[in-house]
Write a protein that holds these residues in place. Structure first.
Motif, PDB file in Angstrom:
ATOM      1  N   ASN A 127       0.809  -1.226   0.000  1.00 59.12           N
ATOM      2  CA  ASN A 127       0.000   0.000   0.000  1.00 59.12           C
ATOM      3  C   ASN A 127       0.841   1.275   0.000  1.00 59.12           C
ATOM      4  OD1 ASN A 127      -2.246  -1.580   0.032  1.00 59.12           O
ATOM      5  ND2 ASN A 127      -2.819  -1.171   2.164  1.00 59.12           N
ATOM      6  N   VAL A 128       2.155   1.140   0.125  1.00 59.42           N
ATOM      7  CA  VAL A 128       3.013   2.327   0.251  1.00 59.42           C
ATOM      8  C   VAL A 128       2.854   3.257  -0.946  1.00 59.42           C
ATOM      9  CG1 VAL A 128       5.400   3.126   0.378  1.00 59.42           C
ATOM     10  CG2 VAL A 128       4.679   1.170   1.754  1.00 59.42           C
ATOM     11  N   GLU A 129       2.789   2.700  -2.146  1.00 54.73           N
ATOM     12  CA  GLU A 129       2.678   3.539  -3.350  1.00 54.73           C
ATOM     13  C   GLU A 129       1.244   4.003  -3.620  1.00 54.73           C
ATOM     14  OE1 GLU A 129       5.014   4.803  -5.221  1.00 54.73           O
ATOM     15  OE2 GLU A 129       6.620   3.842  -4.073  1.00 54.73           O
ATOM     16  N   LYS A 130       0.270   3.362  -2.997  1.00 53.88           N
ATOM     17  CA  LYS A 130      -1.136   3.706  -3.255  1.00 53.88           C
ATOM     18  C   LYS A 130      -1.576   4.985  -2.549  1.00 53.88           C
ATOM     19  CE  LYS A 130      -2.607  -1.142  -3.750  1.00 53.88           C
ATOM     20  NZ  LYS A 130      -3.456  -2.207  -3.161  1.00 53.88           N
ATOM     21  N   ILE A 131      -0.911   5.315  -1.457  1.00 52.35           N
ATOM     22  CA  ILE A 131      -1.362   6.441  -0.636  1.00 52.35           C
ATOM     23  C   ILE A 131      -0.786   7.744  -1.185  1.00 52.35           C
ATOM     24  CG2 ILE A 131      -1.313   7.441   1.686  1.00 52.35           C
ATOM     25  CD1 ILE A 131      -1.241   4.552   2.765  1.00 52.35           C
ATOM     26  N   ASP A 132      -1.686   8.676  -1.578  1.00 50.84           N
ATOM     27  CA  ASP A 132      -1.263   9.981  -2.097  1.00 50.84           C
ATOM     28  C   ASP A 132      -2.092  11.083  -1.445  1.00 50.84           C
ATOM     29  OD1 ASP A 132      -3.728   9.658  -3.251  1.00 50.84           O
ATOM     30  OD2 ASP A 132      -2.986   9.348  -5.283  1.00 50.84           O
ATOM     31  N   ARG A 133      -1.872  12.328  -1.899  1.00 60.82           N
ATOM     32  CA  ARG A 133      -2.543  13.459  -1.271  1.00 60.82           C
ATOM     33  C   ARG A 133      -4.067  13.366  -1.402  1.00 60.82           C
ATOM     34  NH1 ARG A 133      -1.298  17.621  -4.376  1.00 60.82           N
ATOM     35  NH2 ARG A 133       0.704  18.158  -3.425  1.00 60.82           N
ATOM     36  N   LYS A 134      -4.553  12.955  -2.566  1.00 54.91           N
ATOM     37  CA  LYS A 134      -6.002  12.868  -2.780  1.00 54.91           C
ATOM     38  C   LYS A 134      -6.663  11.901  -1.806  1.00 54.91           C
ATOM     39  CE  LYS A 134      -9.385  11.941  -6.431  1.00 54.91           C
ATOM     40  NZ  LYS A 134      -9.592  11.488  -7.841  1.00 54.91           N
ATOM     41  N   LEU A 135      -6.036  10.737  -1.622  1.00 57.51           N
ATOM     42  CA  LEU A 135      -6.574   9.731  -0.693  1.00 57.51           C
ATOM     43  C   LEU A 135      -6.514  10.231   0.752  1.00 57.51           C
ATOM     44  CD1 LEU A 135      -7.683   6.797  -0.567  1.00 57.51           C
ATOM     45  CD2 LEU A 135      -5.345   6.046  -0.161  1.00 57.51           C
ATOM     46  N   LEU A 136      -5.416  10.891   1.111  1.00 55.53           N
ATOM     47  CA  LEU A 136      -5.268  11.438   2.471  1.00 55.53           C
ATOM     48  C   LEU A 136      -6.335  12.491   2.741  1.00 55.53           C
ATOM     49  CD1 LEU A 136      -1.373  11.763   2.628  1.00 55.53           C
ATOM     50  CD2 LEU A 136      -2.757  10.164   3.946  1.00 55.53           C
ATOM     51  N   HIS A 137      -6.589  13.391   1.760  1.00 54.27           N
ATOM     52  CA  HIS A 137      -7.615  14.430   1.940  1.00 54.27           C
ATOM     53  C   HIS A 137      -8.995  13.812   2.098  1.00 54.27           C
ATOM     54  CE1 HIS A 137      -5.433  18.259   0.295  1.00 54.27           C
ATOM     55  NE2 HIS A 137      -4.947  17.821   1.449  1.00 54.27           N
ATOM     56  N   LYS A 138      -9.274  12.751   1.345  1.00 48.47           N
ATOM     57  CA  LYS A 138     -10.576  12.076   1.449  1.00 48.47           C
ATOM     58  C   LYS A 138     -10.776  11.497   2.851  1.00 48.47           C
ATOM     59  CE  LYS A 138     -13.419   8.586  -0.878  1.00 48.47           C
ATOM     60  NZ  LYS A 138     -13.423   7.481  -1.870  1.00 48.47           N
ATOM     61  N   TYR A 139      -9.707  10.888   3.390  1.00 52.40           N
ATOM     62  CA  TYR A 139      -9.772  10.317   4.748  1.00 52.40           C
ATOM     63  C   TYR A 139      -9.921  11.428   5.787  1.00 52.40           C
ATOM     64  CZ  TYR A 139      -8.286   7.804   8.965  1.00 52.40           C
ATOM     65  OH  TYR A 139      -8.219   7.277  10.219  1.00 52.40           O
ATOM     66  N   LEU A 140      -9.099  12.486   5.657  1.00 53.63           N
ATOM     67  CA  LEU A 140      -9.132  13.591   6.612  1.00 53.63           C
ATOM     68  C   LEU A 140     -10.496  14.278   6.617  1.00 53.63           C
ATOM     69  CD1 LEU A 140      -5.602  15.064   5.835  1.00 53.63           C
ATOM     70  CD2 LEU A 140      -6.279  14.026   7.998  1.00 53.63           C
ATOM     71  N   GLN A 141     -11.120  14.361   5.460  1.00 58.18           N
ATOM     72  CA  GLN A 141     -12.427  15.002   5.345  1.00 58.18           C
ATOM     73  C   GLN A 141     -13.474  14.267   6.182  1.00 58.18           C
ATOM     74  OE1 GLN A 141     -13.855  15.194   1.284  1.00 58.18           O
ATOM     75  NE2 GLN A 141     -14.706  17.227   1.604  1.00 58.18           N
ATOM     76  N   SER A 142     -13.336  12.951   6.293  1.00 56.43           N
ATOM     77  CA  SER A 142     -14.312  12.158   7.054  1.00 56.43           C
ATOM     78  C   SER A 142     -14.040  12.170   8.548  1.00 56.43           C
ATOM     79  CB  SER A 142     -14.310  10.707   6.551  1.00 56.43           C
ATOM     80  OG  SER A 142     -14.701  10.636   5.208  1.00 56.43           O
ATOM     81  N   TYR A 143     -12.769  12.113   8.942  1.00 54.27           N
ATOM     82  CA  TYR A 143     -12.444  11.858  10.348  1.00 54.27           C
ATOM     83  C   TYR A 143     -11.904  13.061  11.115  1.00 54.27           C
ATOM     84  CZ  TYR A 143     -13.276   6.973   9.386  1.00 54.27           C
ATOM     85  OH  TYR A 143     -13.888   5.783   9.056  1.00 54.27           O
ATOM     86  N   TYR A 144     -11.301  14.032  10.444  1.00 50.75           N
ATOM     87  CA  TYR A 144     -10.733  15.184  11.149  1.00 50.75           C
ATOM     88  C   TYR A 144     -11.754  16.314  11.225  1.00 50.75           C
ATOM     89  CZ  TYR A 144      -5.969  13.391  11.620  1.00 50.75           C
ATOM     90  OH  TYR A 144      -4.860  12.659  12.001  1.00 50.75           O
ATOM     91  N   CYS A 145     -12.839  16.067  11.947  1.00 50.07           N
ATOM     92  CA  CYS A 145     -13.866  17.087  12.157  1.00 50.07           C
ATOM     93  C   CYS A 145     -13.924  17.426  13.649  1.00 50.07           C
ATOM     94  CB  CYS A 145     -15.225  16.597  11.660  1.00 50.07           C
ATOM     95  SG  CYS A 145     -15.733  15.001  12.327  1.00 50.07           S
ATOM     96  N   PRO A 146     -14.382  18.655  13.999  1.00 52.72           N
ATOM     97  CA  PRO A 146     -14.333  19.102  15.406  1.00 52.72           C
ATOM     98  C   PRO A 146     -15.021  18.167  16.389  1.00 52.72           C
ATOM     99  CG  PRO A 146     -14.923  20.914  13.946  1.00 52.72           C
ATOM    100  CD  PRO A 146     -14.930  19.674  13.106  1.00 52.72           C
TER     101      PRO A 146
END
Length: 496
Positions: A227-246
Motif C-alpha cells: 500500500n506504500v505507493e497507493k497512498i497519495d494526497r487525494k486519498l489522504l484528503h478524502k480520509y481527513l475530510q471524514s475523520y478530522y472534524c471538530p
C-alpha cells in the motif's frame, strides 16, 4: 588503651565544671555565654506561638479536570498543574481501526507527515525553530483508535502553541516531496520491524489480526508494503475530510489555565476551514469490534476493565534476566509458577490491550524451539488456573501494585495530558485518580473469577514466530483451554 581512663576522667571533670548536675543520667547543654538552655518539651505547643493553620482539602478535587464544548463540537479539557511548562495537544478519534474503506496505512502515513509544512510554516524546520523560542518540542503518535498531536512548551507560549497545533492538524500542505520522503520512512520502518530482535511489536500485530480478523482493531497498524505507493494526497484528503472534524477532536492541556486554553481554542479552532474543505462525518466507519478468536474475550462491559487490569498485574511476569528484580514482579504468577520453575523459558509476560468497545489479555512466552510444546502447555495451564479463587494476599498485592503504577505514571505531565485527552475523547468526561483507585480497591476474588471464566469461553487466537516445528495444533490448544487442568492432548510417536 592506657590513655583512655585518663581521657574519660578529664572529660567528666570538664562536663562537671559546665553543668551543676551529675554527668551520669543527664545531658546538659549550654549557650556560649554560659547560661543553660530552658527545658523545652517536644510534645507540647511552645508558649506565645500563634496556632498554625495547615492546608486542607477543600472539596475542589472533583473539579480538577475542566471540560468545555465549543459551538462546533470541539471539546476543550484542561487540568492545572504547578510549573512553568505545559503540555497541550489535539487528540483525534481516528486510527488504523477506521481504515476499513481505505487502503491500510493512512494513519501510519499521517503520523510520519505530522508537523511538516503548513499554510503558515514553510517547513518542519520553521515549526521547530518557532517552538524552540518557547523551549518546546512536538510529537505525533497514532494508535489503533486515536491520533495524538502534542507540544510541550513554556506556558507563556500557549497562544503560539495552539496556533501551531491548529495549523499542523487542519492546514497541512502534504507536498509531493513530503509524501515521497514519508514513503521512504515507512519502508525503512517496515524493514527495521522485521529485523528487530525483539518480536513483541510483530506478535502484537499478529495477535490482533488473529483475534479480530479483518475488522476494526484487527486491521494493520503499520502500512503494508503493497500500500506504500497507493497512498497519495487525494486519498489522504478524502480520509481527513471524514475523520478530522471538530466533533471527533479534543484539545487537551495540562499546566494551563482553563479559560486561557478555551480562549485560544476559540481563536484558532472555532471558525477555521480545513485545507481539504468541509468535513463529511457521515462517512465515518462506526463498526463495532467483532471478536473472531483469541486467548481472551471481548470486554463488552466497562465494569470488566478494572478486574482485567488487576488480573494482568497478578499474572505479571517478564524476561528471565529481569523478572526477579525489586518491583519487577517477583511475586506474580508468571514468575513464581513459570520463570522460577522452568529455567529454560526466556520470557513469560502478561499484556492487557484495552479499547472503547473491546480488549485483549495475552500471555507472551518464548523458549528454545525444541521445547515449544511444553511451553504452550505451561501457558495454557496458567490460563486455566486463573479461574480458581485468587488468594487474598496476591490479590491485595496486585491491587496495590496497580494503584502504585497508576499514581506513579500520573506524576508525569505528558502522561496526565494523554490520560485527560483519551478519557474525554472516549467518554466525554474524566475519572480522577482517586476514583480509579477506589474502583481498584473494590475488586474482589469473585470479580477475577467472573471475568476469567467469561474470557475462557471464547475460542483462542494464537500468534507464533520462529521455528514452529513443535508448535501444537490449534485444535490441541483449544482442547487444552477447554479442559480442567489445561494439559495438551498426549501424542505418541514411534520416532522423534
Amino acid at each position: 588503651q592506657r590513655l583512655w581512663p585518663t581521657f574519660m576522667a578529664t572529660f567528666k571533670r570538664k562536663c562537671a565544671s559546665l553543668c551543676p548536675t551529675p554527668f551520669e543520667g543527664q545531658i546538659c547543654r549550654q549557650y556560649s555565654s554560659g547560661s543553660a538552655y530552658p527545658s523545652v518539651s517536644l510534645s507540647t505547643p511552645l508558649p506565645g506561638i500563634p496556632k498554625p493553620v495547615f492546608a486542607s482539602v477543600d472539596g475542589q478535587e472533583k473539579y480538577e479536570t475542566k471540560i468545555t464544548t465549543l459551538e462546533n463540537g470541539l471539546k476543550v479539557a484542561s487540568q492545572n498543574k504547578f510549573g512553568q511548562f505545559c503540555t497541550v495537544g489535539i487528540l483525534v478519534n481516528s486510527g488504523s481501526r477506521h481504515e476499513a474503506k481505505y487502503p491500510s496505512g493512512i494513519a501510519h502515513f499521517l503520523e510520519k507527515l505530522s508537523f511538516s509544512s503548513t499554510a503558515q510554516f514553510e517547513s518542519k524546520d520553521e515549526i521547530l525553530l518557532t517552538l524552540e523560542k518557547h523551549g518546546g518540542i512536538c510529537d505525533c503518535q497514532t494508535s489503533r483508535d486515536t491520533t495524538m498531536y502534542a507540544v510541550s512548551a513554556e506556558v507563556k507560549g500557549l497562544d503560539t502553541v495552539v496556533n501551531l497545533l491548529s495549523d499542523a492538524v487542519l492546514q497541512p500542505r502534504l507536498l509531493d516531496e513530503e509524501i515521497e520522503m514519508t514513503r521512504m520512512a515507512v519502508r525503512f520502518e517496515l524493514e527495521d520491524l522485521n529485523m528487530r530482535p525483539d518480536p513483541e511489536p510483530l506478535l502484537t500485530e499478529m495477535i490482533h489480526a488473529a483475534a479480530y480478523r479483518g475488522n476494526t482493531v484487527g486491521l494493520p497498524r503499520f502500512c503494508p508494503p503493497e500500500n506504500v505507493e497507493k497512498i497519495d494526497r487525494k486519498l489522504l484528503h478524502k480520509y481527513l475530510q471524514s475523520y478530522y472534524c471538530p466533533q471527533r477532536m479534543v484539545l487537551a492541556g495540562v499546566g494551563v489555565e482553563h479559560e486561557q486554553l478555551v480562549q485560544c481554542a476559540r481563536k484558532y479552532l472555532l471558525n477555521v476551514k480545513p485545507v481539504w474543505g468541509a468535513s463529511t462525518p457521515a462517512n465515518v466507519d462506526k463498526s463495532v469490534a467483532q471478536y473472531t478468536g483469541g486467548i481472551l474475550s471481548c470486554l463488552s462491559h466497562e465494569d470488566d476493565f478494572i478486574p482485567f487490569a488487576v488480573l494482568n498485574m497478578m499474572m505479571g511476569g517478564g524476561g528471565s534476566f529481569s523478572a526477579g528484580g525489586p518491583g519487577k514482579g517477583m511475586f506474580t504468577r508468571l514468575y513464581l509458577n513459570v520463570l522460577n520453575r522452568h529455567h529454560w523459558m526466556y520470557n513469560a509476560t502478561s499484556y492487557h490491550h484495552s479499547y472503547e468497545d473491546s480488549g485483549l489479555l495475552c500471555i507472551h512466552a518464548s523458549a528454545d524451539p525444541r521445547q515449544v510444546r511444553e511451553m504452550v502447555e505451561i501457558i495454557t495451564r496458567e490460563f486455566i488456573q486463573m479461574t480458581g479463587t485468587a488468594g487474598e494476599m496476591e490479590l491485595e498485592r496486585a491491587k496495590t501494585q496497580l494503584k502504585s503504577m497508576l499514581m506513579m505514571n500520573l506524576e508525569s505531565r505528558p502522561v496526565i495530558f494523554e490520560d485527560v485527552g483519551r478519557q474525554v475523547l472516549a467518554t466525554g468526561k474524566r475519572k480522577l485518580p482517586h476514583e480509579l483507585c477506589e474502583l481498584i480497591s473494590n475488586v474482589t476474588a469473585s470479580d477475577i473469577k467472573r471475568v476469567t471464566t467469561k474470557m475462557l469461553r471464547s475460542k483462542p487466537a494464537v500468534a507464533a514466530l520462529g521455528d514452529l516445528t513443535e508448535l501444537p495444533s490449534y485444535e490441541d490448544i483449544q482442547a487444552a483451554l477447554s479442559s480442567k487442568d489445561g494439559r495438551l492432548p498426549r501424542i505418541y510417536r514411534l520416532f522423534r
